[in-house]
Design a protein around this motif. Sequence first.
Motif, short mmCIF file in Angstrom:
data_model
loop_
_atom_site.label_atom_id
_atom_site.label_comp_id
_atom_site.label_asym_id
_atom_site.label_seq_id
_atom_site.Cartn_x
_atom_site.Cartn_y
_atom_site.Cartn_z
N THR A 101 -26.78 -37.53 24.56
CA THR A 101 -27.61 -38.19 24.71
C THR A 101 -28.92 -37.54 24.84
N GLN A 102 -28.47 -36.27 25.48
CA GLN A 102 -29.91 -35.10 26.47
C GLN A 102 -29.34 -33.71 25.18
N ASN A 103 -30.45 -33.39 25.32
CA ASN A 103 -30.71 -32.21 24.08
C ASN A 103 -30.17 -31.99 23.04
N LEU A 104 -30.88 -33.21 22.06
CA LEU A 104 -30.62 -33.46 20.85
C LEU A 104 -30.78 -32.57 20.09
N PRO A 105 -29.99 -32.81 18.67
CA PRO A 105 -31.02 -31.61 17.73
C PRO A 105 -32.54 -32.31 16.88
N GLY A 116 -28.75 -17.42 0.97
CA GLY A 116 -28.27 -18.19 2.83
C GLY A 116 -28.96 -17.02 3.76
N GLY A 117 -29.00 -18.21 5.02
CA GLY A 117 -30.30 -17.31 5.70
C GLY A 117 -30.34 -18.15 7.25
N MET A 118 -31.47 -17.28 7.80
CA MET A 118 -31.54 -18.61 9.25
C MET A 118 -32.06 -19.06 8.94
N ILE A 119 -32.14 -20.56 9.91
CA ILE A 119 -32.75 -21.50 10.29
C ILE A 119 -34.24 -21.25 11.22
N SER A 120 -35.52 -21.69 10.96
CA SER A 120 -36.41 -21.46 11.97
C SER A 120 -37.79 -22.49 12.03
N MET A 121 -38.36 -22.89 13.45
CA MET A 121 -39.22 -24.24 13.30
C MET A 121 -39.78 -23.80 13.04
N GLN A 122 -40.20 -22.40 13.36
CA GLN A 122 -41.85 -21.97 13.35
C GLN A 122 -43.21 -22.71 12.94
N GLY A 123 -44.10 -23.40 13.29
CA GLY A 123 -44.54 -23.94 12.26
C GLY A 123 -44.11 -25.18 11.67
N CYS A 124 -43.38 -25.69 11.70
CA CYS A 124 -42.81 -26.54 11.89
C CYS A 124 -42.32 -27.86 12.89
N GLN A 125 -42.45 -29.30 12.32
CA GLN A 125 -42.97 -30.07 13.80
C GLN A 125 -40.94 -30.66 13.86
N ASP A 126 -41.39 -31.33 15.26
CA ASP A 126 -39.76 -32.32 15.35
C ASP A 126 -40.11 -33.16 15.16
N GLN A 127 -39.92 -33.55 13.95
CA GLN A 127 -40.83 -35.32 13.93
C GLN A 127 -39.48 -36.30 14.21
N GLU A 157 -47.44 -30.02 7.75
CA GLU A 157 -47.23 -31.34 9.33
C GLU A 157 -48.51 -32.22 8.12
N ASP A 158 -49.32 -31.72 8.91
CA ASP A 158 -51.21 -32.46 8.64
C ASP A 158 -50.00 -33.49 7.95
N ARG A 159 -50.57 -32.82 6.20
CA ARG A 159 -49.92 -33.58 4.70
C ARG A 159 -49.36 -34.66 5.12
N THR A 160 -48.16 -34.60 6.37
CA THR A 160 -47.74 -35.49 6.28
C THR A 160 -47.80 -36.66 7.09
N GLN A 182 -34.87 -35.83 2.54
CA GLN A 182 -34.45 -36.87 4.21
C GLN A 182 -34.06 -36.50 5.42
N MET A 183 -34.45 -36.85 5.95
CA MET A 183 -34.83 -36.00 7.76
C MET A 183 -33.18 -35.89 7.31
N ILE A 184 -33.23 -34.33 7.74
CA ILE A 184 -32.04 -33.96 8.44
C ILE A 184 -32.25 -33.59 10.31
#
Lengths: 265, 638
Positions: free
Chosen positions: B304-308, B406-417, B500-503, B379-381
């Motif tokens: 319950t802590q450290n969620l994705p 294929g490749g690596m995922i980054s969340m730079q500039g994207c928000q944890d929704q 992000e602002d559009r969303t 969808q939300m993933i």
Amino acid sequence: MESYLKDLESKSIYIIREAYASVEPLAMLWSIGKDSTAMLWLVRKAFFGRVPFPLVLLDTEQEMDEVYAFRDKLTKDWDLEVINHPCPPEEEMDQDLPPATRAAMRKTEGLKTLLAEKKCKGIFCGIRRDEQGLRAKERVFSPRSLDGSWDFKDQPAEFWDQYKTTVPEGCHLRIHPILAWSEIDIWRYTQDQNIPVCDLYFARDGKRYRSLGEKNITFPVDSTASNIDEIIAELETTKTSERAGRAMDKETEDSFERLRSQGYM
Amino acid sequence: MKQNTQTLRVVIVGHVDHGKSTLIGRLLHDTDSLPDGKMEEIEASCKARGVPFEWSFVLDAFQAERDQAVTIDTTQIRFQSEMRDCVIIDAPGHREFLKNMISGAAEADAAILVVDAAEGVQEQTRRHAYLLKMLGIEQIAVVINKIDKTNYSSENFDAVSKDVKDYLASIGLHASFVVPISAREGDMIARGSDKMDWYTGRNLIGVLDSFDPKAADMAAPLRFAVQDVYRFEEKRILVGRIETGSLKVGDTLFFSPTNEQAKVTSIESWPESEAPQEVRAGESVGVTLDQKIFVERGHIGSHTQNLPMLSNVFKAGLFWLSNKALSVGNSYTARIGTMVTKVTVQSIERVIDTESLASEEAAQVERNRMCEVTLRARQMIPIDPYMENARMGRVVLYDKDSLVGGGMISMQGCQDQRVSLTPKSENIFSVNYLVTQKMRQERYGHSGAVFWFTGLSGAGKSTLAMAVEKDLFERGYNTYVLDGDNVRHGLNSDLGFSAEDRTENIRRVGEVAALQADSGLVVLTAFISPFQVDRDRARGAAPERFHEIYIKADLETCESRDIKGLYKKARAGQIKDFTGIDSPYEAPDNPDLVVDTQNHDIETCVQQIVSYIEDHVSAGKGKEDGNIKPEKILSVSG
């Protein structure tokens, strides 16, 4: 269990479950040898004692008597559903092939008729990379075309445990859960898990079978290893290749490639 | 005696013809790892072809490979050093076979980068090095091969090793060792060399013995990737793999993206005598839970802590393997572990030239190129960026049946929704309304609902919304139109036009429309709202009373109308990320109503919408065949 074996086991179970989640219908080739019996054990682990698809012996009626006896015993002891699928006779094979290769080709043709009958999309095969140079180039999920042939010049990309799970109508996937295991890994695992094996693997009169195949094209190798401990000790030092007793591999330089590209396991 | 430890998996990479296969043949021979008869077999093969003894025949098992003297596909072969067992992964160097190179290299614990002493760093040297970086392989040794051809020159060795080290450093890699070798002659492979007294470092076997197999990540937060759910008699077993961290019986498992949780009652095993109380990273497991919550393949269990994170937008650093170029607006199937979702390429941030490492702007990405893109899922993933969890932070893309990148995922500039999906304050209670929906409906003569217009700019959303509102108002309906003009100036004046602002813009409009519908209004919204996931979320805000209306006109038609002159500006590059031009529009998967403004005049369209709305909100005067959706009476008890 040694942690490296546990790791191999987990990877194989992952592959088996991936196939079960995304490919249907499935069947598993059970040649009754040490590799496919270990694979069968992994399947039972993956499904908590169950085997949720049929097991198939591609039967040339040329297996050794001890192999048939071992099959019957395990089928009863483990309550297995086994399909004994007859292979077409040697006379129907390409007569240009050298004799041992021709004999081996019967399994390929048997598999084709099986696929046609059962409409299988996925077939589990217990091959390993360290057995043979061509098998070393295999993918875990390996697509086969309509006639069963293997397009080894254009294999799909496969990495990070992401497998090709869909193929066009009429094609199928060979699924290789123990591709990364070596011969000695199989024996260590067989010993650790106490998996039964056919007695032909143990030396009698200075000879034993390292690899089981049809009696007309398989020969025993020199060995004094009469139990699994001794087999493991032997393998730690041997320089004889595992398939040294399999005639069809080496009849001509490309005989195994010809077999495999046409659909052999 | 050495232990039966985990095997070290080493990939050999480098430019074509720099001697990878020869090196492997030599390694196997010098460590006495070839089976009896193998040398004789190769001698015979070479003789038959009339070529001198060829080490690479050890690995090039295909006839085509031997005939063309080129490695086509990756292969794996074992050898033993005195320390441990190794699996050597031979990766083809030829550019054509990059997908095979990656298929082999992706599994490796360590890499040997082979560079020809005479030719130095070449195109594939750089590309392969860059791929090692993208595959996350950090244990790297460089061998400068064919040193015999440069007369064992230390000056040449120094110059070539400097080139390689400089390139590696520029992409953030470090070679622990640089070894001068001659694979053909056997110098510095398993023994030393009497021709290079200037080199005092380890030989190649010594280098390999200093590397370690990649260990599963026990220290990272728990990630249990669900593969399947098995039902056996009464038992419901979730199977999957502990990707990172560990899990104990009694732990509470929190699942994403569903946000459901339950306690682990058992860790299943067969034969039963082995049932463990704890399982750790790398293990394939089965667990049972104390509650029957909805879990399926692709869901991620954590503590319950450290969620994705949860998001429908993420960035990826990709290598592209398909003949068909990747371009903005293309849709692919993304797989992250066992999770599968459709994604659309929202933008291409940059394409990387592995030669110069320059970033280029590009409208598309060709085969064998590296790039950075923004992907938008339907969808939300659940997401873990690669930098935080190397195991979970990898994505592959499929185009139909084929793996294309294929490749690596980054969340730079994207928000944890996850944050914006759940109320920030915990002290929120439902209010008990004394005025019910039914009472409002009786007073107004109709029920409240949201009619969500979506379509390209210029499709006619605002024009139709205004005309429909006027018509409905005149017939006695209480109506209101939300569109860009009245929300951008006030409610959403803090928002710009980033992804992000559009969303967030659409999220707020969805929430406001839902409140207005609750209050009994017939609400019409006119926003491009290009992404299905945003519209789905708006529907989620007003379930049962939300109607998605697709205002349909193709890009060509809309661009020719160009009432506000926006397309012209977008084409001129004055407006960025303009829907339809350099940002995608996802047409509704399953709209409640399609209004074709391309083939019908305004009046026809207005009547079509008015008639649809009346059918859905009228009390009493609707059709009697039950066309009115049964209204769910909102619970007054909250």
